[in-house]
Design a protein around this motif. Sequence first.
Motif: not given
Length: 204
Positions: A110-139
């Motif tokens: 079930n590979i799923t794109n996280l969608g346009p709420r997070i992904n854009t027409s440019n670059r999203e990458r360098f991800i980390t996740l904390d204990a509260e389920n906050n996703l950190y990423f560079s864009s």
Amino acid sequence: RDVERSRGLGDVYKRQYKNSDTFLITLNENNGKRMLYRKNKSTLKIYQINVNDSILAPWLISINKKNFNFSNPVYSNNYKKLYFVSDMLGGYGDTDIYMADIELDGSYTNITNLGPRINTSNRERFITLDAENNLYFSSNGHGGLGGLDIFKVNLNNVNATPENLGSEINSKYDEFYYYAKNDTMYYSSCLLYTSPSPRDLSTS
């Protein structure tokens, strides 16, 4: 809080699996052979490795596809999902963030794109996740101070939009790989930071 700017973490960024001896790492490869990075000659792939096994070589996990880059693997806090970055077909931009389910036998489905709420027409990458389920990423697609900025979004809230971490961390250069432990924030930056000591944010 203290902010420490570090450089050169590289793309071999490992995330620990539930088995403390097993990691996922990102390596360059060309036609199935691991190699040092060569522009237009290699692609990034996600490998699994057992650090206590000196005989067994790293092996490709099943989500990888030929001719596309796969990198930045991050397990969810319950180890039931894997987040990663790819430029495979069907995305919104240059590189997108994806999610896959992890089955009991260790396979990925079930590979799923996280969608346009997070992904854009440019670059999203360098991800980390904390204990509260906050996703950190560079864009560089959500607006910001310039280059790649670090953003945060809570994956538990389907209506949450990415939040820029602001000028305390981001600059006109690239910032990436955010990680917080206790009262200290760690991340990488292409900014040449010349202050004699990390910035103290305890009064900000």
